[in-house]
Scaffold this motif. Structure first.
Motif, PDB file in Angstrom:
ATOM      1  N   ASP A  30       0.798  -1.226   0.000  1.00 51.64           N
ATOM      2  CA  ASP A  30       0.000   0.000   0.000  1.00 51.64           C
ATOM      3  C   ASP A  30       0.833   1.280   0.000  1.00 51.64           C
ATOM      4  N   SER A  52      -4.484   4.081  -7.680  1.00 53.25           N
ATOM      5  CA  SER A  52      -3.730   4.716  -6.617  1.00 53.25           C
ATOM      6  C   SER A  52      -3.564   3.775  -5.430  1.00 53.25           C
ATOM      7  N   TRP A  53      -2.737   4.187  -4.486  1.00 55.91           N
ATOM      8  CA  TRP A  53      -2.367   3.300  -3.380  1.00 55.91           C
ATOM      9  C   TRP A  53      -3.556   2.795  -2.581  1.00 55.91           C
ATOM     10  N   ASN A  54      -4.585   3.629  -2.445  1.00 52.93           N
ATOM     11  CA  ASN A  54      -5.743   3.246  -1.651  1.00 52.93           C
ATOM     12  C   ASN A  54      -6.965   2.912  -2.504  1.00 52.93           C
ATOM     13  N   ASN A  74      -5.826  -4.148  -0.284  1.00 57.12           N
ATOM     14  CA  ASN A  74      -4.554  -3.963   0.404  1.00 57.12           C
ATOM     15  C   ASN A  74      -4.372  -4.932   1.571  1.00 57.12           C
TER      16      ASN A  74
END
Length: 121
Positions: A30, A52-54, A74
């Motif tokens: 993440d 995106s990461w989230n 994640n």
């Protein structure tokens, strides 16, 4: 050791669907945006999608919009690509990789070995 392992590829008929997965390990999943890239037989690499990461932002190549959906979990360190309305032109080896800039290969330091998707009747 960083590892990205794609799965879910196979043979599917035109108009069919397939769900690809990418299991990540060896890095903080993440911390990274992620992407899917593909390579059709005899052709160069083509960027497919990024997230995106989230999971708050997603990006798609124009030909994939409305057909493909990228997502991530994640908690499971897993990236997904749901592919619908598949066409013969989607036949390719699909790779997962980290992402820095949507639509670009810059910064893609981590790659899996790919999973083959064949769309044919």
């Amino acid at each position: 050791e960083v590892q990205l392992v794609e799965s879910g590829g196979g043979l599917v008929q035109p108009g069919g669907s397939l769900r690809l997965s990418c299991a990540a390990s060896g890095f903080t999943f993440d911390d990274y945006a992620m992407s899917w890239v593909r390579q059709a037989p005899g052709k160069g690499l083509e960027w497919v999608s990024a997230i995106s990461w989230n999971g708050g932002s997603t990006y798609y190549a124009e030909s994939m919009k409305g057909r493909f959906t990228i997502s991530r979990d994640n908690a499971k360190n897993t990236l997904y690509l749901q592919m619908n309305s598949l066409k013969s032109e989607d036949t390719a080896v699909y790779y997962c990789a980290n992402a820095v800039v949507a639509g670009a290969f810059y910064g893609m330091d981590y790659w899996g070995k790919g999973t083959l998707v064949t769309v044919s009747s």
